[in-house]
Design an enzyme around this catalytic site. Structure first.
Site, PDB file in Angstrom:
ATOM      1  N   TRP A 284       5.358  -8.310 -36.769  1.00 58.61           N
ATOM      2  CA  TRP A 284       5.117  -6.905 -37.066  1.00 58.61           C
ATOM      3  C   TRP A 284       6.201  -6.252 -37.910  1.00 58.61           C
ATOM      4  CZ3 TRP A 284       9.492  -4.981 -35.102  1.00 58.61           C
ATOM      5  CH2 TRP A 284      10.033  -5.575 -33.956  1.00 58.61           C
ATOM      6  N   ASN A 285       7.382  -6.872 -38.006  1.00 59.50           N
ATOM      7  CA  ASN A 285       8.503  -6.142 -38.604  1.00 59.50           C
ATOM      8  C   ASN A 285       8.385  -5.985 -40.119  1.00 59.50           C
ATOM      9  OD1 ASN A 285       8.966  -8.987 -38.601  1.00 59.50           O
ATOM     10  ND2 ASN A 285      11.104  -8.641 -39.120  1.00 59.50           N
TER      11      ASN A 285
ATOM     12  N   PRO B 193      -2.363 -11.538 -38.099  1.00 65.34           N
ATOM     13  CA  PRO B 193      -1.291 -10.553 -38.134  1.00 65.34           C
ATOM     14  C   PRO B 193      -0.904 -10.119 -36.726  1.00 65.34           C
ATOM     15  CG  PRO B 193      -3.373  -9.475 -38.578  1.00 65.34           C
ATOM     16  CD  PRO B 193      -3.680 -10.948 -38.398  1.00 65.34           C
TER      17      PRO B 193
ATOM     18  N   GLY C 203       8.744 -15.574 -36.436  1.00 64.91           N
ATOM     19  CA  GLY C 203       8.829 -14.859 -35.179  1.00 64.91           C
ATOM     20  C   GLY C 203      10.020 -15.318 -34.366  1.00 64.91           C
ATOM     21  N   SER C 204       9.944 -15.140 -33.069  1.00 61.00           N
ATOM     22  CA  SER C 204      11.069 -15.450 -32.195  1.00 61.00           C
ATOM     23  C   SER C 204      11.238 -16.956 -32.021  1.00 61.00           C
ATOM     24  CB  SER C 204      10.858 -14.808 -30.824  1.00 61.00           C
ATOM     25  OG  SER C 204       9.815 -15.467 -30.118  1.00 61.00           O
TER      26      SER C 204
ATOM     27  N   GLU D 114      10.173 -19.802 -39.474  1.00 65.89           N
ATOM     28  CA  GLU D 114      11.381 -18.990 -39.611  1.00 65.89           C
ATOM     29  C   GLU D 114      11.526 -18.199 -38.329  1.00 65.89           C
ATOM     30  OE1 GLU D 114      12.695 -15.070 -41.638  1.00 65.89           O
ATOM     31  OE2 GLU D 114      12.727 -16.607 -43.208  1.00 65.89           O
ATOM     32  N   LEU D 115      12.628 -18.462 -37.617  1.00 64.93           N
ATOM     33  CA  LEU D 115      12.771 -17.929 -36.268  1.00 64.93           C
ATOM     34  C   LEU D 115      13.929 -16.937 -36.192  1.00 64.93           C
ATOM     35  CD1 LEU D 115      12.150 -21.331 -34.453  1.00 64.93           C
ATOM     36  CD2 LEU D 115      10.485 -19.617 -35.193  1.00 64.93           C
TER      37      LEU D 115
ATOM     38  N   CYS E 203      14.917 -10.035 -39.547  1.00 63.20           N
ATOM     39  CA  CYS E 203      15.451 -11.345 -39.158  1.00 63.20           C
ATOM     40  C   CYS E 203      16.832 -11.605 -39.754  1.00 63.20           C
ATOM     41  CB  CYS E 203      14.489 -12.450 -39.607  1.00 63.20           C
ATOM     42  SG  CYS E 203      12.855 -12.376 -38.865  1.00 63.20           S
TER      43      CYS E 203
ATOM     44  N   GLU F  89      19.299 -12.086 -29.386  1.00 64.89           N
ATOM     45  CA  GLU F  89      18.959 -11.222 -30.506  1.00 64.89           C
ATOM     46  C   GLU F  89      18.398  -9.910 -29.978  1.00 64.89           C
ATOM     47  OE1 GLU F  89      16.697 -11.803 -34.778  1.00 64.89           O
ATOM     48  OE2 GLU F  89      15.733 -12.614 -32.990  1.00 64.89           O
TER      49      GLU F  89
END
Length: 520
Positions: A159-160, A184, A234-235, A256-257, A290, A388
């Site tokens: 969502w960011n 999404p 995401g995470s 990509e975390l 991120c 984080e």
């Protein structure tokens, strides 16, 4: 509080919600405006069967789409580039309305998507063209490498950055001849649906880019099970789950975390420039980035001057619910994210950290607003020391020398992004190369790295696998096929020649090849 969104035509959000095909579920997801907490629209809560149907349609469309010439596919993305720029106000209104971000931060997404569309439209043919490779026997062996699309790519976006992370990774996948099914985030589906609409206006076949809205724990696994490649942002925790499921299906993935990113201000840094870099690197998108810095290390010689100026600049930041460009800090996206940030700060303060600026929620501004916060005295027992936070919060600490600073920067199981500030370029490069992160900026927080789309970008350690951007960013969406033709003089041992003679001859040939390659 009601916002005037003059660039969004009436009924746009309702129409976008109805564009999602969800024949198997009557349930819906309500989307709210973080600025106010008010509902702005609904999208279908797709069921796993909807995902399967959507992937099936994308798979059928992929046959036609991959048959188009690269020039024709590039033309679609070139027109999409123009539409993104032409319709940026509409995109930004939707993006800001459903994410709560500052408009200036949303504009970075406009630039990013347009840049990726232009870059890959111009370079895809070069990156994917058939290539002649060295054959087994010079002149006698012709060997070619071909790149073919993997098929249907599943993109799971957070969502960011609801435009960038929904579309920029899909652009190279499409140009490589794949079709895409996008899931999404539940919080920000309308930006992705509007982008899909613009892709169709640019000439993309309708089923070549499909959007499935729904809850992540239901739609995500079904998507991973149905597609040929998974792109996830995401995470780290969710990324492990995605990788495990993709691995069981023998499906490749790119992840990509999360990050716990460090910034180093060396003792010869331009303090004013470093402070401005920290402002951008820590508080852009209210820290929901991120690449943002949550660990800021300042060398002893400039610590006091830096901290004083950093606190002063942070206090000056404007924070309000607005669709205008002049606001610097927007809202957190949801109650869940707001509570996480508040808990991290309260935990740190209760255990001895000092909030030298900020540290408080701002319900007077909006339900999910949290002040940009600088903490000192952060220690290992505090939750935010390692986890984080993903909010407008940074811990500032001292370090003594370069070795100490590098060790502190590397003291994390994450390795996404870092930054080094110095007036000595050689020193900056030396320090940067020793930091265990996939990207490191020198005298820049992340803009130069992100905008350098010709260079690969991704994380080390627990911050992910795979890369976006550059040659790697498109070739990952392809399968490599090698075709070799042996014209004469077979590599294998001829039947009429004793194997012992063949072995001696080939040994001599191998020694000759080595001498040739070494330049005699």
């Amino acid at each position: 509080m009601t916002f005037q969104t003059s660039h969004i035509p009436p009924d746009t959000l309702d129409d976008l919600g109805r564009s999602v095909s969800a024949e198997e579920s009557d349930d819906s997801i309500s989307v709210e405006a973080p600025f106010t907490g008010e509902r702005i629209g609904d999208v279908p809560a797709c069921a796993p069967r909807d995902v399967t149907a959507g992937v099936s349609r994308a798979r059928t469309a992929q046959t036609e789409w991959s048959s188009w010439s690269m020039e024709r596919r590039a033309g679609v993305l070139s027109r999409f580039h123009d539409l993104v720029l032409d319709r940026q106000d509409e995109l930004l209104d939707v993006m800001v309305l459903e994410s709560g971000k500052a408009r200036r931060d949303g504009y970075e997404e406009i630039l990013d998507v347009a840049t990726n569309a232009r870059y890959y439209a111009a370079r895809a043919e070069e990156f994917l063209r058939p290539r002649r490779r060295d054959g087994a026997i010079p002149l006698a062996t012709k060997t070619m490498e071909y790149r073919t699309p993997v098929g249907v790519v599943g993109v799971i976006a957070p969502w960011n950055y609801p435009l960038t992370l929904a579309v920029s990774d899909a652009i190279p996948a499409l140009l490589a001849g794949n079709t895409v099914v996008l899931k999404p985030a539940e919080e920000t589906p309308f930006t992705a649906l509007l982008a899909a609409k613009l892709l169709r206006e640019a000439g993309l076949p309708e089923d070549a880019f499909r959007v499935v809205t729904g809850w992540g724990d239901e739609v995500g696994p079904a998507l991973i099970d149905a597609v040929d490649f998974v792109s996830f942002t995401g995470s780290t925790e969710t990324g492990r789950t995605v990788a495990e499921r993709a691995g069981k299906n023998l499906v490749k993935c790119s992840l990509e975390l999360g990050g716990k990113n460090p910034m180093l201000a060396l003792d010869d840094a331009d303090v004013s420039a470093a402070v401005e870099g920290a402002i951008r690197g820590c508080f852009t998108n209210a820290g929901q980035l991120c690449l943002s810095f949550e660990r800021l290390y300042v060398q002893d010689g400039v610590y006091n001057r830096f901290l004083s100026r950093f606190v002063e600049r942070t206090r000056e930041l404007s924070m309000e619910p607005s669709l205008d460009y002049d606001v610097e800090v927007g809202s957190l996206v949801s109650e869940r994210q707001f509570e996480k940030v508040r808990e991290h700060v309260n935990d740190a303060v209760s255990k001895g950290a000092t909030a030298v600026v900020g540290g408080n929620a701002r319900p007077d501004v909006g339900p999910y607003f949290f002040e940009p916060t600088i903490l000192t005295g952060v220690t290992e027992e505090m939750t935010l020391a390692r986890e984080e936070t993903f909010g407008p919060v940074v811990a500032v600490s001292r370090f003594s020398d370069d070795e100490n600073g590098i060790a502190l920067a590397n003291d994390s199981d994450r390795g996404l992004n870092a930054s080094v500030w110095t007036t000595d370029s050689d020193r900056g490069w030396e320090v940067a190369r020793r930091i265990d992160c996939g990207t490191v900026g020198i005298n820049d927080p992340y803009h130069a790295i992100w905008a350098s789309v010709d260079a690969p970008m991704g994380g080390m350690k627990d911050s992910g696998i795979g890369r976006r951007h550059g040659r790697e960013g498109i070739r990952k969406y392809t399968e490599s096929q090698t075709v070799a033709e042996q014209r004469f003089a077979s590599v294998a041992s001829p039947r009429q020649v004793p194997t012992k003679w063949y072995a001696r001859a080939m040994t001599s040939v191998m020694r000759l090849f080595k001498r040739i390659e070494e330049g005699w």
